[in-house]
Design an enzyme around this catalytic site. Sequence first.
Site, PDB file in Angstrom:
ATOM      1  N   LYS A 130       0.866  -1.184   0.000  1.00 47.00           N
ATOM      2  CA  LYS A 130       0.000   0.000   0.000  1.00 47.00           C
ATOM      3  C   LYS A 130       0.898   1.228   0.000  1.00 47.00           C
ATOM      4  O   LYS A 130       2.046   1.155   0.421  1.00 47.00           O
ATOM      5  CB  LYS A 130      -0.879   0.003   1.253  1.00 47.00           C
ATOM      6  CG  LYS A 130      -2.082   0.904   1.160  1.00 47.00           C
ATOM      7  CD  LYS A 130      -3.259   0.240   0.473  1.00 47.00           C
ATOM      8  CE  LYS A 130      -4.388   1.226   0.251  1.00 47.00           C
ATOM      9  NZ  LYS A 130      -5.598   0.589  -0.263  1.00 47.00           N
ATOM     10  N   ASP A 170      -7.042   4.540  -4.453  1.00 43.14           N
ATOM     11  CA  ASP A 170      -7.699   4.404  -3.145  1.00 43.14           C
ATOM     12  C   ASP A 170      -8.296   5.785  -2.872  1.00 43.14           C
ATOM     13  O   ASP A 170      -8.518   6.559  -3.827  1.00 43.14           O
ATOM     14  CB  ASP A 170      -6.677   3.986  -2.055  1.00 43.14           C
ATOM     15  CG  ASP A 170      -7.340   3.598  -0.730  1.00 43.14           C
ATOM     16  OD1 ASP A 170      -7.904   2.508  -0.637  1.00 43.14           O
ATOM     17  OD2 ASP A 170      -7.321   4.410   0.222  1.00 43.14           O
TER      18      ASP A 170
HETATM   19  P1  NAP Z   1     -13.020   7.965  -2.320  1.00 39.67           P
HETATM   20  O1  NAP Z   1     -13.586   7.764  -3.663  1.00 39.67           O
HETATM   21  O2  NAP Z   1     -11.969   8.977  -2.107  1.00 39.67           O
HETATM   22  O3  NAP Z   1     -14.263   8.255  -1.339  1.00 39.67           O
HETATM   23  C1  NAP Z   1     -14.121   8.324   0.045  1.00 39.67           C
HETATM   24  C2  NAP Z   1     -15.451   8.784   0.615  1.00 39.67           C
HETATM   25  O4  NAP Z   1     -15.410   8.681   2.033  1.00 39.67           O
HETATM   26  C3  NAP Z   1     -15.783  10.235   0.298  1.00 39.67           C
HETATM   27  O5  NAP Z   1     -17.167  10.374   0.182  1.00 39.67           O
HETATM   28  C4  NAP Z   1     -15.264  10.957   1.542  1.00 39.67           C
HETATM   29  O6  NAP Z   1     -15.893  12.211   1.804  1.00 39.67           O
HETATM   30  C5  NAP Z   1     -15.651   9.975   2.606  1.00 39.67           C
HETATM   31  N1  NAP Z   1     -14.819  10.164   3.791  1.00 39.67           N
HETATM   32  C6  NAP Z   1     -13.462  10.122   3.857  1.00 39.67           C
HETATM   33  N2  NAP Z   1     -13.056  10.357   5.101  1.00 39.67           N
HETATM   34  C7  NAP Z   1     -14.187  10.523   5.826  1.00 39.67           C
HETATM   35  C8  NAP Z   1     -14.447  10.778   7.192  1.00 39.67           C
HETATM   36  N3  NAP Z   1     -13.442  10.932   8.053  1.00 39.67           N
HETATM   37  N4  NAP Z   1     -15.736  10.872   7.584  1.00 39.67           N
HETATM   38  C9  NAP Z   1     -16.758  10.728   6.700  1.00 39.67           C
HETATM   39  N5  NAP Z   1     -16.571  10.499   5.396  1.00 39.67           N
HETATM   40  C10 NAP Z   1     -15.318  10.397   4.982  1.00 39.67           C
HETATM   41  O7  NAP Z   1     -12.427   6.589  -1.730  1.00 39.67           O
HETATM   42  P2  NAP Z   1     -12.876   5.109  -2.046  1.00 39.67           P
HETATM   43  O8  NAP Z   1     -11.995   4.580  -3.101  1.00 39.67           O
HETATM   44  O9  NAP Z   1     -14.347   5.049  -2.201  1.00 39.67           O
HETATM   45  O10 NAP Z   1     -12.452   4.367  -0.697  1.00 39.67           O
HETATM   46  C11 NAP Z   1     -13.300   4.297   0.436  1.00 39.67           C
HETATM   47  C12 NAP Z   1     -12.811   3.209   1.378  1.00 39.67           C
HETATM   48  O11 NAP Z   1     -12.800   1.944   0.678  1.00 39.67           O
HETATM   49  C13 NAP Z   1     -11.400   3.360   1.913  1.00 39.67           C
HETATM   50  O12 NAP Z   1     -11.321   2.768   3.193  1.00 39.67           O
HETATM   51  C14 NAP Z   1     -10.574   2.532   0.951  1.00 39.67           C
HETATM   52  O13 NAP Z   1      -9.336   2.116   1.517  1.00 39.67           O
HETATM   53  C15 NAP Z   1     -11.518   1.367   0.743  1.00 39.67           C
HETATM   54  N6  NAP Z   1     -11.283   0.578  -0.474  1.00 39.67           N
HETATM   55  C16 NAP Z   1     -11.329   1.154  -1.712  1.00 39.67           C
HETATM   56  C17 NAP Z   1     -11.149   0.378  -2.836  1.00 39.67           C
HETATM   57  C18 NAP Z   1     -11.264   0.934  -4.227  1.00 39.67           C
HETATM   58  O14 NAP Z   1     -11.200   0.153  -5.178  1.00 39.67           O
HETATM   59  N7  NAP Z   1     -11.484   2.211  -4.400  1.00 39.67           N
HETATM   60  C19 NAP Z   1     -10.864  -0.987  -2.692  1.00 39.67           C
HETATM   61  C20 NAP Z   1     -10.843  -1.555  -1.436  1.00 39.67           C
HETATM   62  C21 NAP Z   1     -11.055  -0.755  -0.326  1.00 39.67           C
HETATM   63  P3  NAP Z   1     -15.085  13.591   1.509  1.00 39.67           P
HETATM   64  O15 NAP Z   1     -15.114  13.714   0.021  1.00 39.67           O
HETATM   65  O16 NAP Z   1     -15.865  14.612   2.221  1.00 39.67           O
HETATM   66  O17 NAP Z   1     -13.692  13.398   2.055  1.00 39.67           O
END
Ligand code: NAP
Length: 449
Positions: A130, A170
């Site tokens: 990561k 991510d």
């Molecule tokens: P993303 O597109 O950047 O979206 C993150 C979302 O979570 C946004 O709506 C953000 O809101 C919100 N958020 C972040 N910090 C927050 C907080 N402290 N309180 C409330 N809301 C919060 O990211 P993502 O890719 O969807 O990833 C989300 C999660 O899934 C992470 O844990 C990541 O590690 C996990 N994940 C992602 C993938 C993937 O393929 N993308 C795969 C496996 C796991 P704001 O815009 O206001 O910050």
Amino acid sequence: MNAEVPERVQGIYQEVLRRNPGEGEFHQAVREVLESLAVVLDRHSEFSEMKTVERICEPERQIIFRVPWMDDRGEVQINRGFRVEFNSALGPYKGGLRFHPSVNLGIVKFLGFEQIFKNALTGMPIGGGKGGSDFDPKGRSDAEVMRFCQSFMTELYRHLGEYTDVPAGDIGVGAREIGYLFGQYKRITNRYESGVLTGKGLGWGGALVRTEATGYGAAFFAEAMMKVRGESFDGRRVVVSGSGNVAVYGIEKVHQLGGTVVACSDSSGYVVDEKGIDLDVLKQVKEVERGRIADYADRVASAQFVDGGSVWDVPCEVAIPSATQNELDGDAAAVLARNGCRYVVEGANMPATPSAVKVFRESGVAFAPGKAANAGGVATSALEMQQNASRDRWTFEHSEARLAEIMRDIHARCHETAEEYGSPGDLVLGANVAGFLQVAEAVHAHGLI
Ligand code: NAP
């Protein structure tokens, strides 16, 4: 000494604490895995003799570097870049890059550690890693994001390669950032090495369904959990936290499977829409305009925006936390359970705190850990690498069918392993033990390295 950590693994845990001071999220992730492993070590003395668990808890390589860049006003900015190459027993290091101001070494290590077992559960030949930076893309122009990505890759490229280390997106890293990172890698190396990054654009090596994969996969996993209980999504009220990549496509698939998502959020607050979240509006606000969740409520008459507060106050039968780590604590878990929630499926990495997981266990809420439920993203990344290697391009239908099959297999493996190791229904134990065994056997086979 920590009373809840089993005696069998207490020494290993104490050593992790001593070696990695101040890395709370990493300690939490290690501890959760160790709590499941005492039963494995009782059956496999070879892992104790060869210190297999201890070796897996120590990253193979950790890279920290300076990322200098210039903003649009001509001011010099300095960020910190990280890549933790945790374990390559099953294949090249694989795991996303996170750009968020909260990123530090402990967070990258927790994510990299989780990734080892998640990747093993997919059954694909990928190791765990990561990376990321404390850079905040929010409010930055495209040109600033590009300059940052170019500077970041100017250091990182020497550690990457399709057989070495293959990052993806991510939080804060989507198709735009992957494009800039890939462009700089190509420019420096003079190689069109498609398999060095996943999450690429569809026109230049990307795979169909990669964008949707994590959210879709979490919904497929939830469906499999319901199926063993003779239930389905049909007519169920669902709450999803976040409104990023995982949340948006989780909502899309839940709707296709017959559930209704009535609330979602971002870091400013949440919206409730009893008619069900309108995905076209949500995608326009979040994916096109990069706006705030309040903008959704401004456009949809049936929706209300709640400033701050907890999205978990909204009653539901299924909760899919899809924002960030430790976003769902013990109090929120108690509210969910009291309001009749029956399933909690982690779309994000480690969104439920240990006390929340305890509440779910005690109140009979079926719980799926992220390392199993959100593995669809990385599994589809591995499918993207496969297509890159064979210069092939699969259809959406074929790719989605593979994803659905992988998620059902992961669920079955976790479910069966939990039974085999004496904890039926405990998907945390099932995921940790099944993932660990696959990695540990390869680590053991490779000798003392
Ligand atoms: P993303 O597109 O950047 O979206 C993150 C979302 O979570 C946004 O709506 C953000 O809101 C919100 N958020 C972040 N910090 C927050 C907080 N402290 N309180 C409330 N809301 C919060 O990211 P993502 O890719 O969807 O990833 C989300 C999660 O899934 C992470 O844990 C990541 O590690 C996990 N994940 C992602 C993938 C993937 O393929 N993308 C795969 C496996 C796991 P704001 O815009 O206001 O910050």
